[in-house]
Enzyme design. Structure first.
Site, short mmCIF file in Angstrom:
data_model
loop_
_atom_site.label_atom_id
_atom_site.label_comp_id
_atom_site.label_asym_id
_atom_site.label_seq_id
_atom_site.Cartn_x
_atom_site.Cartn_y
_atom_site.Cartn_z
N LEU A 85 5.78 8.14 -55.19
CA LEU A 85 6.17 9.23 -54.30
C LEU A 85 5.77 8.99 -52.85
CD1 LEU A 85 4.74 11.01 -57.05
CD2 LEU A 85 6.42 12.52 -56.01
N ALA A 87 5.47 8.38 -49.21
CA ALA A 87 6.53 8.17 -48.21
C ALA A 87 6.19 8.96 -46.96
CB ALA A 87 7.88 8.67 -48.76
N THR A 137 15.48 11.22 -52.80
CA THR A 137 15.99 12.47 -52.22
C THR A 137 17.52 12.55 -52.28
OG1 THR A 137 16.20 13.64 -50.11
CG2 THR A 137 15.88 11.28 -49.96
N ASP A 138 18.03 13.77 -52.26
CA ASP A 138 19.49 13.94 -52.19
C ASP A 138 20.04 13.56 -50.82
OD1 ASP A 138 18.49 16.09 -50.72
OD2 ASP A 138 19.61 17.63 -51.80
N GLU A 139 19.16 13.41 -49.83
CA GLU A 139 19.65 13.11 -48.47
C GLU A 139 20.31 11.74 -48.38
OE1 GLU A 139 17.13 14.09 -45.21
OE2 GLU A 139 16.40 15.93 -46.15
N TYR A 162 14.99 8.86 -41.72
CA TYR A 162 14.32 9.14 -43.00
C TYR A 162 15.23 8.83 -44.18
CZ TYR A 162 12.97 11.95 -47.06
OH TYR A 162 12.68 12.35 -48.35
N LYS A 166 14.96 5.99 -47.19
CA LYS A 166 14.92 6.31 -48.63
C LYS A 166 16.09 5.62 -49.36
CE LYS A 166 12.43 8.68 -50.59
NZ LYS A 166 11.11 8.44 -51.22
N ARG A 293 18.62 19.96 -34.50
CA ARG A 293 18.12 18.63 -34.90
C ARG A 293 19.23 17.60 -34.64
NH1 ARG A 293 16.25 18.26 -41.07
NH2 ARG A 293 14.22 18.89 -40.25
P1 NAD Z 1 4.47 14.59 -48.33
O1 NAD Z 1 4.74 14.14 -46.95
O2 NAD Z 1 3.94 15.95 -48.60
O3 NAD Z 1 3.47 13.56 -49.04
C1 NAD Z 1 3.58 12.17 -48.88
C2 NAD Z 1 2.27 11.56 -49.35
O4 NAD Z 1 2.37 10.13 -49.20
C3 NAD Z 1 1.04 12.00 -48.53
O5 NAD Z 1 -0.02 12.31 -49.38
C4 NAD Z 1 0.72 10.76 -47.68
O6 NAD Z 1 -0.65 10.67 -47.37
C5 NAD Z 1 1.19 9.65 -48.59
N1 NAD Z 1 1.51 8.42 -47.85
C6 NAD Z 1 2.29 8.31 -46.73
N2 NAD Z 1 2.35 7.03 -46.33
C7 NAD Z 1 1.62 6.31 -47.22
C8 NAD Z 1 1.31 4.92 -47.37
N3 NAD Z 1 1.78 4.01 -46.49
N4 NAD Z 1 0.55 4.53 -48.41
C9 NAD Z 1 0.07 5.44 -49.31
N5 NAD Z 1 0.30 6.76 -49.20
C10 NAD Z 1 1.08 7.19 -48.18
O7 NAD Z 1 5.84 14.36 -49.12
P2 NAD Z 1 6.49 15.17 -50.32
O8 NAD Z 1 7.32 16.25 -49.77
O9 NAD Z 1 5.45 15.45 -51.32
O10 NAD Z 1 7.48 14.05 -50.88
C11 NAD Z 1 7.05 13.11 -51.88
C12 NAD Z 1 8.21 12.20 -52.23
O11 NAD Z 1 9.29 12.97 -52.72
C13 NAD Z 1 8.75 11.41 -51.04
O12 NAD Z 1 9.08 10.12 -51.50
C14 NAD Z 1 10.01 12.18 -50.63
O13 NAD Z 1 10.95 11.32 -50.06
C15 NAD Z 1 10.47 12.71 -51.98
N6 NAD Z 1 11.24 13.97 -51.93
C16 NAD Z 1 10.76 15.05 -51.27
C17 NAD Z 1 11.48 16.25 -51.31
C18 NAD Z 1 10.97 17.51 -50.62
O14 NAD Z 1 11.69 18.50 -50.57
N7 NAD Z 1 9.77 17.53 -50.10
C19 NAD Z 1 12.69 16.32 -52.01
C20 NAD Z 1 13.16 15.16 -52.66
C21 NAD Z 1 12.41 14.00 -52.63
O1 DAU Z 2 16.74 17.46 -49.44
C1 DAU Z 2 15.50 16.88 -49.72
C2 DAU Z 2 14.71 16.73 -48.45
O2 DAU Z 2 14.29 18.04 -48.06
C3 DAU Z 2 13.49 15.81 -48.61
O3 DAU Z 2 13.93 14.52 -48.91
C4 DAU Z 2 12.65 15.80 -47.33
O4 DAU Z 2 11.48 15.04 -47.55
C5 DAU Z 2 12.26 17.24 -47.02
O5 DAU Z 2 11.54 17.26 -45.80
C6 DAU Z 2 13.49 18.12 -46.90
O6 DAU Z 2 14.28 17.76 -45.74
P1 DAU Z 2 14.96 18.87 -44.78
O7 DAU Z 2 15.17 18.27 -43.46
O8 DAU Z 2 16.10 19.51 -45.46
O9 DAU Z 2 13.74 19.96 -44.75
P2 DAU Z 2 13.09 20.83 -43.57
O10 DAU Z 2 12.15 21.78 -44.22
O11 DAU Z 2 12.57 19.96 -42.48
O12 DAU Z 2 14.33 21.63 -43.00
C7 DAU Z 2 15.10 22.49 -43.82
C8 DAU Z 2 16.23 23.05 -42.98
O13 DAU Z 2 15.68 23.95 -42.00
C9 DAU Z 2 16.99 22.02 -42.18
O14 DAU Z 2 18.35 22.39 -42.12
C10 DAU Z 2 16.38 22.06 -40.78
C11 DAU Z 2 15.99 23.52 -40.65
N1 DAU Z 2 14.77 23.80 -39.83
C12 DAU Z 2 13.63 23.11 -40.12
C13 DAU Z 2 12.47 23.35 -39.42
C14 DAU Z 2 11.22 22.57 -39.72
C15 DAU Z 2 14.80 24.77 -38.85
O15 DAU Z 2 15.82 25.41 -38.61
N2 DAU Z 2 13.65 25.02 -38.13
C16 DAU Z 2 12.48 24.33 -38.38
O16 DAU Z 2 11.47 24.59 -37.69
#
Ligand code: NAD
Ligand code: DAU
Length: 356
Positions: A85, A87, A137-139, A162, A166, A293
């Site tokens: 995970l 990233a 991720t779905d992105e 990003y 991925k 953005r």
């Molecule tokens: P996060 O940013 O909360 O956590 C990432 C973790 O990775 C942190 O603990 C950080 O310290 C660690 N990390 C970063 N760089 C590193 C490195 N070089 N070596 C070791 N550790 C490192 O992220 P998250 O939201 O928990 O996402 C986790 C995974 O799931 C990611 O791969 C992300 O792409 C994927 N993902 C996230 C979402 C979402 O909505 N958050 C959705 C789909 C997939």
């Molecule tokens: O879809 C999965 C992805 O979802 C993951 O892979 C990423 O790690 C995770 O960060 C997330 O990406 P998004 O860019 O969709 O999430 P974020 O919470 O940054 O933003 C959600 C939506 O809200 C997006 O359309 C941008 C908007 N936004 C975000 C922030 C931080 C705002 O309008 N204002 C804000 O301040």
């Protein structure tokens, strides 16, 4: 169902990783977990405090791109699975500083793949009971218009640094499978929400700002759509795929739960104001439409029928209930929110948002 005894989880101190580790240790009484995490601004050991005394859990601070360290860990432990995970995960940061994303998300993933291949394959070794699980991720699928959903067959079309990083890592994982026979699975999930998410992401950022009566920065007109999934449902899906998924296969994970950003911000305002005993609508005036953005993807939506029909996974919670619980968690854990947003993050916040 496959069994795994020693699992390397990378990025376990982050948002999703901490839920995944908690889930794996709870559901699998024989499993040991080694958590490798660099503890960047997004990683926080507070997320795992309840596991500190668990003898089936160990933490190693380190970089997934550190070849010598990764080699040493694979020599030391007979990992039968990697759940990857770690990233750089925030799209806005990838726009500001793309190189860090390429280093961790691409080179870091390749470093892990290389070590797993060396440890698990060659010299007549049988890797059929091992698994390299890449959490994605779905992105990677790009951006949808008003219609349609992402399936596992949707062509890749990543559009931010990003999502491109991925997508690159997904391709590398498949390349190690096709070229070397490394046993792998990949899942691509939609937006997660729940406890312990770093308050730079939309939901915890808005909860914090409504709590503190700070401006609520909505990008563009707030019409972009995200498909939200409870983080514990993502963890349960990962557990299911790890143990029952087919090697080489990809699974989409999502909850069929699309929200326009502006509607979600309104819902959060309602929840936080109510929880804080303020009259309804108090914080609506904090909504501030800000510059969009760059390259902002319009809409994400996931078709999760494969994981549902092949592996019997289903999300467990209604969004309205999950959102209430999430708001409650952040308000009850003000200490967590304030501690993770101090230091580096504060500096970053000021640079990105000024005093918005
Ligand atoms: P996060 O940013 O909360 O956590 C990432 C973790 O990775 C942190 O603990 C950080 O310290 C660690 N990390 C970063 N760089 C590193 C490195 N070089 N070596 C070791 N550790 C490192 O992220 P998250 O939201 O928990 O996402 C986790 C995974 O799931 C990611 O791969 C992300 O792409 C994927 N993902 C996230 C979402 C979402 O909505 N958050 C959705 C789909 C997939
Ligand atoms: O879809 C999965 C992805 O979802 C993951 O892979 C990423 O790690 C995770 O960060 C997330 O990406 P998004 O860019 O969709 O999430 P974020 O919470 O940054 O933003 C959600 C939506 O809200 C997006 O359309 C941008 C908007 N936004 C975000 C922030 C931080 C705002 O309008 N204002 C804000 O301040």
């Amino acid at each position: 169902m496959k069994q795994f005894k020693t699992v390397l989880v990378t990025g376990g101190a982050g948002f999703i990783g901490s839920h995944v580790i908690r889930r794996l240790l709870k559901e699998h009484a024989d499993m040991h977990v080694v958590n490798l995490d660099l503890l960047t601004y997004a990683g926080n050991l507070e997320n795992l405090r309840d596991l500190e005394s668990n003898e089936r859990y160990a933490f190693i601070k380190g970089d997934i791109g550190d070849t010598a360290l990764i080699q040493q860990l694979f020599d030391q432990h007979d990992f039968d699975a990697v759940v990857h995970l770690a990233a750089e995960s925030h799209v806005d940061r990838s726009i500001e500083n793309p190189m860090a994303f390429l280093e961790t998300n691409i080179i870091g993933t390749a470093t892990l793949l290389h070590a797993a291949k060396n440890a698990w394959l060659g010299d007549g070794k049988d890797a059929s009971n091992r698994c390299f699980y890449h959490v994605s991720t779905d992105e990677v699928y790009g951006s949808l218009g008003a219609e349609g959903v992402f399936s596992e067959e949707t062509p890749y079309d990543p559009r931010s640094p990003y999502s491109s990083s991925k997508a690159s890592s997904d391709h590398l994982v498949r390349a190690w499978h096709h070229t070397y026979g490394l046993p792998i699975v990949i899942s691509n999930c939609s937006n997660n929400y729940g406890a312990h998410q770093f308050p730079e992401k939309l939901i915890p950022l808005m909860i914090r700002n409504v709590r503190d009566q700070r401006p609520l920065p909505v990008y563009g007109e707030g019409l972009n759509i995200r498909d939200w999934l409870w983080v514990e449902d993502h963890a349960s899906a990962i557990d299911t795929i790890l143990h029952n998924g087919t090697s080489g296969r990809t699974y989409n994970i999502g909850g069929l739960n699309e929200w326009r950003n502006i509607d979600l911000v309104h819902a959060l305002i309602r929840e936080v104001d109510a929880a804080m005993g303020r009259p309804e609508g108090t914080s609506l005036a904090l909504i501030t439409f800000v510059t969009d953005r760059a390259g902002h993807d319009m809409r994400y939506a996931i078709d999760a029928s494969r994981i549902e029909s092949e592996l019997g996974w289903q999300p467990s919670i209604q969004f309205e209930d999950g959102l209430k619980e999430t708001v409650r968690w952040y308000l009850d854990n003000a200490e967590w929110m304030d501690s993770v947003t101090s230091g580096n993050y504060q500096q970053y916040y000021e640079t990105m948002y000024g005093n918005r």
